[in-house]
Design a protein around this motif. Structure first.
Motif, PDB file in Angstrom:
ATOM      1  N   ALA A  43       0.934  -1.263   0.074  1.00 45.68           N
ATOM      2  CA  ALA A  43       0.117   0.118   0.064  1.00 45.68           C
ATOM      3  C   ALA A  43       0.832   1.242   0.004  1.00 45.68           C
ATOM      4  N   PHE A  44       0.589   2.340  -0.769  1.00 44.30           N
ATOM      5  CA  PHE A  44       1.389   3.617  -0.822  1.00 44.30           C
ATOM      6  C   PHE A  44       0.619   4.850  -0.734  1.00 44.30           C
ATOM      7  N   THR A  45      -0.610   4.664  -0.606  1.00 43.94           N
ATOM      8  CA  THR A  45      -1.709   5.554  -0.289  1.00 43.94           C
ATOM      9  C   THR A  45      -3.085   5.261  -0.194  1.00 43.94           C
ATOM     10  N   VAL A  46      -3.739   6.272   0.732  1.00 41.72           N
ATOM     11  CA  VAL A  46      -5.026   6.131   0.869  1.00 41.72           C
ATOM     12  C   VAL A  46      -5.869   7.367   0.342  1.00 41.72           C
ATOM     13  N   ALA A  47      -6.860   7.031  -0.712  1.00 41.37           N
ATOM     14  CA  ALA A  47      -7.475   8.170  -1.482  1.00 41.37           C
ATOM     15  C   ALA A  47      -8.856   8.229  -0.536  1.00 41.37           C
ATOM     16  N   LEU A  48      -9.474   9.380  -0.394  1.00 49.70           N
ATOM     17  CA  LEU A  48     -10.882   9.674   0.358  1.00 49.70           C
ATOM     18  C   LEU A  48     -11.451  10.525  -0.756  1.00 49.70           C
ATOM     19  N   HIS A  49     -12.813  10.054  -0.882  1.00 48.25           N
ATOM     20  CA  HIS A  49     -13.817  10.969  -1.876  1.00 48.25           C
ATOM     21  C   HIS A  49     -15.089  11.050  -0.740  1.00 48.25           C
ATOM     22  N   THR A  50     -15.316  12.298  -0.587  1.00 52.19           N
ATOM     23  CA  THR A  50     -16.513  12.633   0.423  1.00 52.19           C
ATOM     24  C   THR A  50     -17.559  13.066  -0.382  1.00 52.19           C
ATOM     25  N   GLY A  51     -17.645  13.382  -1.936  1.00 49.27           N
ATOM     26  CA  GLY A  51     -18.563  13.836  -2.438  1.00 49.27           C
ATOM     27  C   GLY A  51     -19.707  12.801  -2.806  1.00 49.27           C
ATOM     28  N   PRO A  95      -1.817  16.624  -8.038  1.00 52.38           N
ATOM     29  CA  PRO A  95      -2.457  16.704  -7.150  1.00 52.38           C
ATOM     30  C   PRO A  95      -3.740  16.033  -7.605  1.00 52.38           C
ATOM     31  N   ALA A  96      -4.547  15.608  -6.630  1.00 55.31           N
ATOM     32  CA  ALA A  96      -5.875  14.711  -7.119  1.00 55.31           C
ATOM     33  C   ALA A  96      -6.892  15.540  -7.623  1.00 55.31           C
ATOM     34  N   ALA A  97      -7.794  15.159  -8.326  1.00 54.41           N
ATOM     35  CA  ALA A  97      -8.709  15.802  -8.807  1.00 54.41           C
ATOM     36  C   ALA A  97      -9.606  16.368  -7.601  1.00 54.41           C
ATOM     37  N   GLY A  98     -10.810  17.347  -8.069  1.00 53.34           N
ATOM     38  CA  GLY A  98     -11.493  17.707  -6.814  1.00 53.34           C
ATOM     39  C   GLY A  98     -12.474  16.936  -6.403  1.00 53.34           C
ATOM     40  N   GLY A  99     -12.715  16.926  -5.204  1.00 54.57           N
ATOM     41  CA  GLY A  99     -13.259  15.935  -4.140  1.00 54.57           C
ATOM     42  C   GLY A  99     -12.545  14.662  -3.661  1.00 54.57           C
ATOM     43  N   TRP A 100     -11.181  14.736  -4.112  1.00 52.46           N
ATOM     44  CA  TRP A 100     -10.600  13.548  -3.745  1.00 52.46           C
ATOM     45  C   TRP A 100      -9.560  14.101  -2.692  1.00 52.46           C
TER      46      TRP A 100
END
Length: 159
Positions: A75-83, A142-147
């Protein structure tokens, strides 16, 4: 305490796998799942009960592409989307293709109609949103909006 809107669904925990070949190309599939727009997607899916992110990634690679020759999954990252109507937590797992002659197949033709190896700077579009977030984290973009991405390991030496 804030009231939760009735339309919100339960959060989902998933995984996306960056399977990297010795030349630096990554495996990416053309996703054609009914009810969703077509997109390009990393192997991945839901983390099942009792699985680590790495175990889930290796399982998903095999289930979706037929490739079993995977090494060094981490594992290298955790991505969170809250939208939207659900919170999504997606772990990015970097893995190495162990057998250079391994060929991706389409064991789930209702989800993926083909797999390709693509250079990280020449990825097809459009990307599945979670895959785009993980690939951005891997490349240091950078991650896209919402992430929001949370790095868990330095992967620059492994690219």
């Amino acid at each position: 305490m804030t009231a939760t809107p009735a339309a919100r669904r339960d959060p989902v925990v998933g995984v996306g796998a960056l399977l990297v070949r010795s030349d630096g190309a990554v495996l990416i599939g053309h996703r054609i799942k009914r009810g969703e727009p077509e997109s390009w997607c990393l192997p991945g899916g839901h983390v099942e009960a009792g699985e680590t992110f790495e175990e889930a990634a290796v399982r998903e690679i095999a289930e979706e592409s037929g490739i079993h020759e995977v090494a060094e999954a981490r594992a290298f990252t955790v991505a969170l989307h809250t939208g939207g109507d659900r919170t999504q937590v997606t772990a990015g797992v970097l893995a190495r293709l162990e057998a250079p002659d391994a060929v991706a197949t389409t064991p789930e033709p209702e989800v993926f109609d083909r797999w390709i190896w693509a250079r990280p700077d020449e990825l097809p579009a459009p990307l599945f949103p979670a895959s785009a977030a993980l690939l951005a984290a891997w490349r240091g973009d950078p991650a896209a909006g919402g992430w929001t991405v949370y790095p868990t390991a330095d992967v620059t030496a492994r690219r």
